[in-house]
Design a protein around this motif. Structure first.
Motif, PDB file in Angstrom:
ATOM      1  N   UNK A 584      36.034   5.724  16.594  1.00  0.00           N
ATOM      2  CA  UNK A 584      35.835   6.843  16.028  1.00  0.00           C
ATOM      3  C   UNK A 584      36.005   6.724  14.320  1.00  0.00           C
ATOM      4  N   UNK A 585      35.157   7.072  13.581  1.00  0.00           N
ATOM      5  CA  UNK A 585      35.063   7.235  12.449  1.00  0.00           C
ATOM      6  C   UNK A 585      34.699   8.550  11.560  1.00  0.00           C
ATOM      7  N   UNK A 586      35.433   8.931  10.457  1.00  0.00           N
ATOM      8  CA  UNK A 586      35.214  10.171  10.085  1.00  0.00           C
ATOM      9  C   UNK A 586      34.959   9.993   8.636  1.00  0.00           C
ATOM     10  N   UNK A 587      33.818  10.474   7.730  1.00  0.00           N
ATOM     11  CA  UNK A 587      33.522  10.529   6.665  1.00  0.00           C
ATOM     12  C   UNK A 587      33.456  11.979   5.929  1.00  0.00           C
ATOM     13  N   UNK A 600      31.030   1.706  10.079  1.00  0.00           N
ATOM     14  CA  UNK A 600      30.915   1.352  11.634  1.00  0.00           C
ATOM     15  C   UNK A 600      30.125   0.133  12.059  1.00  0.00           C
ATOM     16  N   UNK A 601      30.402  -0.480  12.833  1.00  0.00           N
ATOM     17  CA  UNK A 601      29.563  -1.617  13.330  1.00  0.00           C
ATOM     18  C   UNK A 601      28.366  -1.198  14.348  1.00  0.00           C
ATOM     19  N   UNK A 739      30.925  12.451  11.708  1.00  0.00           N
ATOM     20  CA  UNK A 739      31.701  11.966  12.778  1.00  0.00           C
ATOM     21  C   UNK A 739      30.934  10.709  13.308  1.00  0.00           C
ATOM     22  N   UNK A 740      31.127   9.295  13.592  1.00  0.00           N
ATOM     23  CA  UNK A 740      30.636   8.330  14.090  1.00  0.00           C
ATOM     24  C   UNK A 740      31.539   7.913  15.066  1.00  0.00           C
ATOM     25  N   UNK A 741      31.117   7.805  16.379  1.00  0.00           N
ATOM     26  CA  UNK A 741      31.626   6.938  17.810  1.00  0.00           C
ATOM     27  C   UNK A 741      30.946   6.068  18.003  1.00  0.00           C
ATOM     28  N   UNK A 742      31.778   4.947  18.162  1.00  0.00           N
ATOM     29  CA  UNK A 742      31.115   3.681  18.734  1.00  0.00           C
ATOM     30  C   UNK A 742      31.731   3.627  20.187  1.00  0.00           C
ATOM     31  N   UNK A 743      30.779   3.151  20.974  1.00  0.00           N
ATOM     32  CA  UNK A 743      31.000   2.637  22.106  1.00  0.00           C
ATOM     33  C   UNK A 743      31.512   1.090  22.451  1.00  0.00           C
ATOM     34  N   UNK A 744      32.921   1.005  22.298  1.00  0.00           N
ATOM     35  CA  UNK A 744      33.562  -0.504  22.234  1.00  0.00           C
ATOM     36  C   UNK A 744      33.556  -1.014  23.884  1.00  0.00           C
TER      37      UNK A 744
END
Length: 744
Positions: A584-587, A600-601, A739-744
């Motif tokens: 998860x990333x927050x900007x 975010x990749x 909010x950016x969520x990645x499926x790791x």
């Protein structure tokens, strides 16, 4: 043919050559002592000055041995040429073959691997010689000079901190202000966009005020002058040390329009026919000896006349951009010199101009329109290059010339940046100091290395600096009173990505390593460099014992300087040093800019991007999130009430999404779901208030390490991406976060 090391070992036993009488000695083991001017047994005559001299280092980037006018070039560099006429030129000054290791030597007076910077910072890895930053226990030149009462200022390129350290929270230990500089305005890496740079002041990300004619070199010199003015007002009684690391002329080759126009048509005859005139001018200037040989163009470099017409036209344009960039840098250096004159500081300023390595080039025989695209994504077609011909050198390009032009830039030497031949390691050096009473317009031919700069400056300034371990460098101050002195340096080793070389008492052994080959099978060449200026005549077959002796010496120096173990696996090293992807990333609006590798990749991972907007009306415009630049990046923004998403794969391959309807005033929830295959393609779906508003197919995507600019939120003060608006386009509504969520 040069003999392989395996064959040479059969000739004589290397172990016997390490006994008494071998050519050199290993670097001294660490042991605390003070470096004193008396250590050098020098013929340097100390100057009787009212105040210690100021020191100004100007470090050019990727400028070849012959690229300056005073070293034989047709490029206009009148300021640097005047400095040379009023000082000394050094025609046998060696650096490392890459930028960061050279800077590590320049700041420490020690060999690059010994202090941990055997390669560029972005390729750092957990080996003592290759960490990408200078060891914490090594005292640097700004620390030494600061203790001696100097104000210390760094402007421009640093490139001595790890990628993971380059964001808002640091750590800042390896930034300039953590290593002895009181002030810093500049950038961390190398391939900086000169129209839209990512800059820092001390510990903070900053954006320059960019007018219509903004260029980074101009900005750096303006900042340098302001720092010196502050110095004059606040502490006129103190000397200053300023390090000015210009981005010119590392790719991308960016220059103002008037300079680009000035060089239009200057290079139509091509690199092959221009090398001999440079060589003849070098001999006339005395920067190349009369007995020097002009080395031939390498077989792997296409002859100019063999290039198709369109490739020659494009290639010519890239060289024009390089020349324009260097000409512009010289003009800006003149502004700085003039400012020093007006302040009354020039006479007592030791002013050095040098390059960090030889001329570069590569990637395509006609050069590149967007070099990062070729390096990280895929090749350009010649048709694409030609469609972008008039963009070369402007903000809509990231150009680099071909290896043929670097062969010209390094006249009369072999090979280029990244190679341990002289084409990669011999740098032009000018030293100017009117109060120092130097022999004017002298050409000093002693063999020197960039590690020698620190002890030289300490001796010239009369400073005894307590150090935790001895310096590797040897002062060359002795040459300034008597340019005819014999070389006092004994030994110098080199290594870059598996290429190796060793110089000892006028002889040099060198090998070019191919990735994947066994190091012990590499072929070595041998040159009597003292008599063979351009390393033109390989003596490996006629002097096999000498070659084995030198190879054994290289082994000994490498073991003493953290060069071992050798590693030629450079694939994917950016990815290895990048921060690990998070779930998860927050900007946040009005936050600072973040590192490009912190983005975010979304290449390797499915993602979900969400933002809740508060819109005052149905005409809102402004940026929501921006990542990258116009060569590779994406941007989420609004314009006149419509929501847009633009993905730049290349400057021509652009995917765009826009809502058909304007978003109405009030609270609007935007969600983007991305499904990617991890191999370079994806599909995005867009919803507004949980209602589907469309999708976008991305046939090709870039890896996050391909970016050349970071990530910004609620505005874009950085590099343009979509070019859909002018200026930074701050968001006209409000939102709390993206909010950016990645499926790791």
């Amino acid at each position: 043919m040069p003999l392989s090391r395996r064959d040479l070992i059969k000739v004589t036993a290397a172990s016997a050559l390490l006994a008494d009488g071998a050519i050199g000695q290993a670097a001294p083991a660490p042991g605390g002592r003070a470096i004193s001017s008396t250590d050098y047994a020098s013929s340097w005559r100390p100057r009787n000055l009212a105040r210690r001299p100021n020191i100004l280092m100007v470090v050019l980037d990727d400028v070849g041995f012959s690229d300056l006018g005073c070293f034989g070039s047709e490029i206009d560099t009148p300021c640097i040429d005047n400095l040379a006429r009023g000082g000394a030129r050094f025609n046998n000054f060696q650096v490392t073959a890459l930028c960061a290791p050279t800077r590590a030597c320049l700041m420490s007076g020690q060999n690059a691997h010994r202090v941990g910077v055997g390669n560029i910072a972005e390729w750092g890895r957990p080996l003592p010689g290759y960490r990408g930053y200078i060891r914490e226990d090594v005292k640097l030149l700004p620390q030494m000079l600061g203790e001696a009462g100097y104000n210390t200022i760094a402007v421009g390129k640093w490139h001595l901190s790890m990628v993971n350290d380059q964001d808002a929270m640091g750590p800042f230990d390896h930034w300039p202000t953590g290593r002895g500089f009181q002030h810093w305005y500049g950038f961390h890496g190398s391939a900086v966009d000169h129209f839209h740079p990512e800059l820092f002041r001390n510990h903070s990300q900053v954006y320059p005020t960019k007018g219509e004619n903004y260029h980074l070199t101009n900005d750096l010199v303006t900042q340098s002058i302001r720092y010196l003015q502050d110095h004059r007002v606040a502490t006129p009684e103190k000397p200053f040390f300023m390090y000015l690391g210009l981005g010119a002329c590392h790719f991308p080759f960016h220059a103002p329009d008037d300079k680009l126009s000035k060089y239009r048509g200057r290079y139509s005859q091509g690199y092959d026919s221009m090398r001999l005139p440079r060589f003849e001018r070098q001999k006339a200037l005395g920067v190349v000896p009369e007995n020097a040989l002009l080395t031939p163009r390498p077989d792997e470099v296409s002859g100019w006349d063999r290039l198709p017409t369109s490739e020659r036209v494009f290639s010519e344009r890239t060289m024009e951009a390089f020349a324009a960039m260097l000409d512009h840098a010289d003009s800006e250096i003149q502004r700085l010199v003039t400012a020093l004159q007006l302040m009354g500081e020039l006479d007592n300023t030791i002013l050095m101009v040098m390059s960090d390595n030889g001329a570069g080039g590569g990637y395509h025989r006609a050069g590149a329109l967007d070099v990062r695209r070729i390096a990280y994504i895929e090749p350009e077609t010649v048709a694409e290059k030609m469609r972008g011909l008039d963009l070369v050198g402007t903000e809509r390009s990231s150009p680099l010339y071909s290896t043929g032009w670097s062969h010209l830039g390094n006249t009369p030497l072999k090979r280029r940046k990244g190679d341990t031949y002289a084409g990669g390691t011999r740098s032009p050096l000018i030293l100017h100091w009117p109060a120092g009473e130097l022999q004017l317009n002298a050409v000093n031919s002693q063999y020197h290395h960039v590690t020698d700069v620190v002890p030289t400056l300490l001796e010239m300034a009369g400073i005894e600096a307590p150090l935790p371990e001895p310096l590797d460098g040897t002062s060359f101050a002795y040459t300034l009173d008597d340019p005819s002195q014999l070389t006092r340096k004994k030994t110098q080793h080199y290594e870059t990505a598996g290429d190796r070389a060793i110089w000892a008492k006028g002889w040099k052994a060198v090998t070019v390593h191919q990735s994947g080959d066994r190091f012990e099978d590499d072929d070595w060449a041998l040159y009597h460099a003292e008599q063979d200026f351009s390393e033109a005549v390989d003596l490996a077959e006629s002097e096999p014992e000498k070659l084995v002796e030198l190879i054994a010496l290289w082994d000994k120096e490498a073991a003493a300087n953290n060069v071992l173990p050798l590693d030629d696996d450079l694939d994917g090293l950016y990815a290895k040093v990048a921060p690990r992807a998070r779930a998860s990333y927050e900007f946040f609006p009005d936050q600072t800019r973040f590192n490009r590798l912190t983005a975010p990749d979304i290449f390797r991972h499915n993602f979900n991007m969400e933002v809740v907007l508060e819109l005052p009306d149905d005409q809102v415009s402004g940026v929501i999130l921006a990542s990258g630049d116009s060569a590779a990046g994406y941007e989420l923004f609004m314009q006149n009430g419509h929501l847009y998403f633009v993905y730049i794969y290349t400057r021509e391959a652009v995917q765009r999404f826009a809502t058909d309807d304007q978003l109405q005033a009030g609270t609007r929830k935007i969600v983007i779901n991305g499904q990617v295959d991890g191999r370079g393609s994806g599909r995005l779906s867009f919803t507004v208030d949980d209602r589907s508003v469309g999708s976008l197919v991305l046939p090709k995507m870039w890896r996050v390490e391909a970016l050349n600019a970071g990530i910004r939120c609620a505005e874009n003060c950085g590099a343009p991406i979509s070019f859909a608006y002018a200026g930074s386009s701050p968001f006209e509504g409000t939102f709390e976060r993206v909010l950016v969520n990645l499926s790791l």
